[in-house]
Enzyme design. Sequence first.
Site, mmCIF file in Angstrom:
data_model
loop_
_atom_site.group_PDB
_atom_site.id
_atom_site.type_symbol
_atom_site.label_atom_id
_atom_site.label_comp_id
_atom_site.label_asym_id
_atom_site.label_seq_id
_atom_site.Cartn_x
_atom_site.Cartn_y
_atom_site.Cartn_z
ATOM 1 N N PHE A 170 37.458 32.020 44.806
ATOM 2 C CA PHE A 170 37.142 32.716 43.242
ATOM 3 C C PHE A 170 38.089 34.039 43.080
ATOM 4 O O PHE A 170 38.342 34.339 41.872
ATOM 5 C CB PHE A 170 35.723 32.931 42.851
ATOM 6 C CG PHE A 170 35.272 34.175 43.576
ATOM 7 C CD1 PHE A 170 35.451 35.489 43.129
ATOM 8 C CD2 PHE A 170 34.667 34.134 45.060
ATOM 9 C CE1 PHE A 170 35.092 36.936 43.366
ATOM 10 C CE2 PHE A 170 34.067 35.685 45.402
ATOM 11 C CZ PHE A 170 34.329 36.682 44.879
ATOM 12 N N LYS A 173 42.010 21.862 44.232
ATOM 13 C CA LYS A 173 40.743 21.952 43.877
ATOM 14 C C LYS A 173 40.290 23.653 43.862
ATOM 15 O O LYS A 173 39.990 24.107 44.896
ATOM 16 C CB LYS A 173 39.806 21.212 45.097
ATOM 17 C CG LYS A 173 38.279 20.924 44.703
ATOM 18 C CD LYS A 173 37.203 21.750 44.031
ATOM 19 C CE LYS A 173 36.744 22.834 45.270
ATOM 20 N NZ LYS A 173 36.195 23.947 44.637
ATOM 21 N N GLU A 213 34.996 26.723 41.851
ATOM 22 C CA GLU A 213 34.159 26.248 40.725
ATOM 23 C C GLU A 213 33.467 27.718 39.930
ATOM 24 O O GLU A 213 33.171 27.369 38.804
ATOM 25 C CB GLU A 213 33.010 25.196 40.981
ATOM 26 C CG GLU A 213 31.943 26.169 42.078
ATOM 27 C CD GLU A 213 32.467 26.372 43.429
ATOM 28 O OE1 GLU A 213 33.479 26.193 43.861
ATOM 29 O OE2 GLU A 213 31.453 26.236 44.226
ATOM 30 N N SER A 244 36.101 31.592 52.465
ATOM 31 C CA SER A 244 35.064 32.275 53.704
ATOM 32 C C SER A 244 35.204 31.715 54.863
ATOM 33 O O SER A 244 35.542 30.823 54.974
ATOM 34 C CB SER A 244 33.569 32.327 52.863
ATOM 35 O OG SER A 244 33.078 30.976 52.915
ATOM 36 N N CYS A 286 40.477 40.063 50.111
ATOM 37 C CA CYS A 286 40.583 39.742 51.321
ATOM 38 C C CYS A 286 41.428 40.708 51.943
ATOM 39 O O CYS A 286 41.452 40.946 53.369
ATOM 40 C CB CYS A 286 41.234 38.475 51.785
ATOM 41 S SG CYS A 286 43.102 38.296 51.216
ATOM 42 N N GLU A 314 31.469 40.736 56.448
ATOM 43 C CA GLU A 314 32.155 41.213 55.215
ATOM 44 C C GLU A 314 31.487 41.230 54.118
ATOM 45 O O GLU A 314 30.992 40.361 53.560
ATOM 46 C CB GLU A 314 33.435 39.958 55.053
ATOM 47 C CG GLU A 314 34.361 40.094 54.078
ATOM 48 C CD GLU A 314 34.980 38.931 53.645
ATOM 49 O OE1 GLU A 314 34.603 37.872 53.582
ATOM 50 O OE2 GLU A 314 36.360 39.131 53.416
HETATM 51 P P1 NAD Z 1 34.179 30.146 49.574
HETATM 52 O O1 NAD Z 1 34.427 29.746 50.865
HETATM 53 O O2 NAD Z 1 32.548 30.215 49.081
HETATM 54 O O3 NAD Z 1 34.798 29.124 48.692
HETATM 55 C C1 NAD Z 1 36.385 28.794 48.929
HETATM 56 C C2 NAD Z 1 36.395 27.229 48.210
HETATM 57 O O4 NAD Z 1 35.671 26.423 49.216
HETATM 58 C C3 NAD Z 1 35.859 27.064 46.901
HETATM 59 O O5 NAD Z 1 36.888 26.160 46.294
HETATM 60 C C4 NAD Z 1 34.599 26.180 47.148
HETATM 61 O O6 NAD Z 1 34.272 25.340 46.056
HETATM 62 C C5 NAD Z 1 34.963 25.655 48.360
HETATM 63 N N1 NAD Z 1 33.638 25.507 49.367
HETATM 64 C C6 NAD Z 1 32.622 26.056 49.340
HETATM 65 N N2 NAD Z 1 31.650 25.603 50.392
HETATM 66 C C7 NAD Z 1 32.153 24.635 51.008
HETATM 67 C C8 NAD Z 1 31.834 23.767 51.690
HETATM 68 N N3 NAD Z 1 30.772 23.827 52.332
HETATM 69 N N4 NAD Z 1 32.530 22.755 52.181
HETATM 70 C C9 NAD Z 1 33.819 22.673 51.516
HETATM 71 N N5 NAD Z 1 34.248 23.436 50.773
HETATM 72 C C10 NAD Z 1 33.509 24.381 50.193
HETATM 73 O O7 NAD Z 1 34.798 31.689 49.470
HETATM 74 P P2 NAD Z 1 34.666 32.395 47.877
HETATM 75 O O8 NAD Z 1 33.470 33.122 47.891
HETATM 76 O O9 NAD Z 1 35.252 31.640 46.814
HETATM 77 O O10 NAD Z 1 36.101 33.447 48.190
HETATM 78 C C11 NAD Z 1 35.658 34.791 48.994
HETATM 79 C C12 NAD Z 1 36.283 34.466 50.444
HETATM 80 O O11 NAD Z 1 37.561 34.070 50.543
HETATM 81 C C13 NAD Z 1 36.125 35.932 51.172
HETATM 82 O O12 NAD Z 1 35.640 35.757 52.460
HETATM 83 C C14 NAD Z 1 37.530 36.310 51.199
HETATM 84 O O13 NAD Z 1 37.809 37.140 52.432
HETATM 85 C C15 NAD Z 1 38.162 35.187 51.611
HETATM 86 N N6 NAD Z 1 39.804 35.059 51.217
HETATM 87 C C16 NAD Z 1 40.454 35.174 52.135
HETATM 88 C C17 NAD Z 1 41.820 35.459 51.924
HETATM 89 C C18 NAD Z 1 42.889 35.359 52.985
HETATM 90 O O14 NAD Z 1 44.313 35.050 52.709
HETATM 91 N N7 NAD Z 1 42.434 35.286 54.393
HETATM 92 C C19 NAD Z 1 42.489 35.380 50.698
HETATM 93 C C20 NAD Z 1 41.332 35.601 49.447
HETATM 94 C C21 NAD Z 1 40.130 35.472 49.834
#
Ligand code: NAD
Length: 496
Positions: free
Chosen positions: A149, A173, A176, A226, A281, A381
Site C-alpha cells: 500500500f 495485483k 487492496e 511485509s 521501507c 518494524e
Molecule cells: P503486505 O505484506 O500486507 O501486503 C503486500 C501485498 O501482499 C498486497 O498486495 C497484499 O494484498 C498481498 N498479501 C497480503 N497478505 C497476503 C498473503 N497472506 N498471501 C499473499 N499475498 C498477500 O504489506 P503492506 O502492509 O501492504 O506494505 C507494507 C510493508 O511493505 C512493510 O513491511 C514495508 O517495509 C514493506 N515494503 C518494503 C519495500 C522494500 O523495498 N523492501 C518497499 C515498500 C514496502
Amino acid sequence: MKKIPQYLAGEFVQSQTQNWIDLTNPATNEVIAKVPCATPEEMRLAIDKAGEMFQSWKETPVSERARVMLRYQALLKEHHDEIAEILSQETGKTFDDAKGDVWRGIEVVEHAANVASMMMGETVENVAREVDTHSWIQPLGVCAGITPFNFPAMIPLWMFPMAIACGNTFILKPSEQDPMTPMRLAELFEQAGAPKGVLQVVHGGKEQVDVLLTDPAVKAISFVGSVPVGRYIYETGTSHMKRVQSFAGAKNHMVIMPDADKQQVINALVGASVGAAGQRCMAISVAVFVGAAQEWIPELKDAMAKVRPGAWNDSGASYGPVISPKAKERVEALIATGEAQGATLLLDGRNCTVDGLPDGNWVGPTLFSNVTADMDVYKEEIFGPVLTCMNADDLGEAIKLINESPYGNGTSIFTNHGGAARRFQHEIEVGQVGINVPIPVPLPFFSFTGWKGSFYGDQHAYGKQAVRFYTETKTVTSRWFSSEATSSEANFSIQL
Ligand code: NAD
C-alpha cells in the site's frame, strides 16, 4: 458506491465477484469505493490473455517497445498532479509527498525507455576455428507483480514498465488498500499505445496471489510487502519453479557521529522518521548516537514536537494519517510496549487529533530514548511515525548493532570524518548506504538493493538487475565453413 474495475484482456471491466473489500480514505475512514476480489474465471482470463499476448509482444521490435515507454513517461508527467491527487485521497499522503511517489515511478519509466542498450548480449569471434559465440537476451513470458500500500505509484512502476519493455507481458495485483492509483497508471499505459492485454490488473488478496504463485504459465513473480508475506511468496513461488524477487520489511538505522553537523542531523532525522507517517521501507526508525552526539537528543525532541500530521491538502501538515485503524492500533500498542519495557518516551503520538477530521488514523510524532536491542520497539518494524534512539560508545559498536539486525534494507551515517564514513560503507552489512544522506534510495539506473531479511532473491528491482530478472540469456555457437575449409569428420571426444 464506486466500484473499482479490473483491467482484463484490454478492457476496464467490472468484476462478477460477490466478494468486495471497502476502500477507505484514511483521513476520514469514509468508504470511497469497493474493491473486487477477482473470481477464478477472471484470474484465468488474465493469465491466458497474458500468455496469448506474449506471442506477439515479444516479436515487437525493441525500439517500438521503448517508444511506448517514452510516450508513457510524457503522459505520466502531463497527469502528474492528477495522479498525485488520487494517490493522496486513498493513502492520506500529503500532496507534495504523493507527487514524489509518482515522480520516483516516472524515473523508472524513463529508464525503461533505454531498454535496448540493456538487452545487448555478448559476442566473441573465433572461440574455436571458424566458430563464433554470441548471446541473446530474451523475455521470459508472463510475469506478475504484487505490490504494497505504501507506494501505489512508484512500486507498480518499478515492475511493469521494466518487465514489459523487456518483451514480457505483466499481471499486476496491487494493494487492496489503494488500487485507484495503479488503475489510473494502467489507463495511461493503454493511452501511451501499449497493446491491449500486455498489462492486466486484477484485485484481491491471498487467494488471487496464490493463483499467480502456482499457475505454471506465470514465469516470474515480483513482490514488495511485509516480511511474513514476502517469505511466503518466495517459498511458494520458487517451489513452483518460478523466478522470484521478494522485497520485504525493514528497520533502518542512522548513525550520528559527534563530528557531524548538528542541524543537518536533526533535520534529516525528523524528515526521514516521520515523513509519510513513517510508512516507508527506507524510513529511519533507529537513530544510533555515538558518544557526545547523545547530547543532541533534547534538541531533536524540540524539533519533532513542532511537526504535525494533517489532511493531504493542508500545506502546513508534514505527513498524513497511517493507512488504517488496524495500523494505528498496532503502532499505538507498540508505543505502549516500549514504555512498559523501559524505554524513555520523550514524545507520545498516541491520542493524536486533527481539527475537522476526528475519525482519521492519526498518530503524532513519537520519540523514544534509551532503547535497547532486546525491546520490541527495536525488534519490530513499527511502520509509523516513531523514532527510537539508541546509544553507542564508538563507531565499531554502532556497526556491530546494525550488522546483527536481521534486516538490511537501508542505513546511513552522518559524519564529517572521511575515514569513519569509509569504514562504515565498507563494513556495514546493509544493501543501501547513505553518507550524510538519510534515505539513500538509488535512482533507476542503479538497482534497489536491500539485503538480508529485507530481500529474498538475487536480482533486484530496476536498473540492469531488473533486465536480468525479467529475461533469459541464450548463447548461440555457430560455425560457418569457409570455402577452403575441409569438411569436419565425426568427433567422439571433447575437442581440446
Ligand atoms: P503486505 O505484506 O500486507 O501486503 C503486500 C501485498 O501482499 C498486497 O498486495 C497484499 O494484498 C498481498 N498479501 C497480503 N497478505 C497476503 C498473503 N497472506 N498471501 C499473499 N499475498 C498477500 O504489506 P503492506 O502492509 O501492504 O506494505 C507494507 C510493508 O511493505 C512493510 O513491511 C514495508 O517495509 C514493506 N515494503 C518494503 C519495500 C522494500 O523495498 N523492501 C518497499 C515498500 C514496502
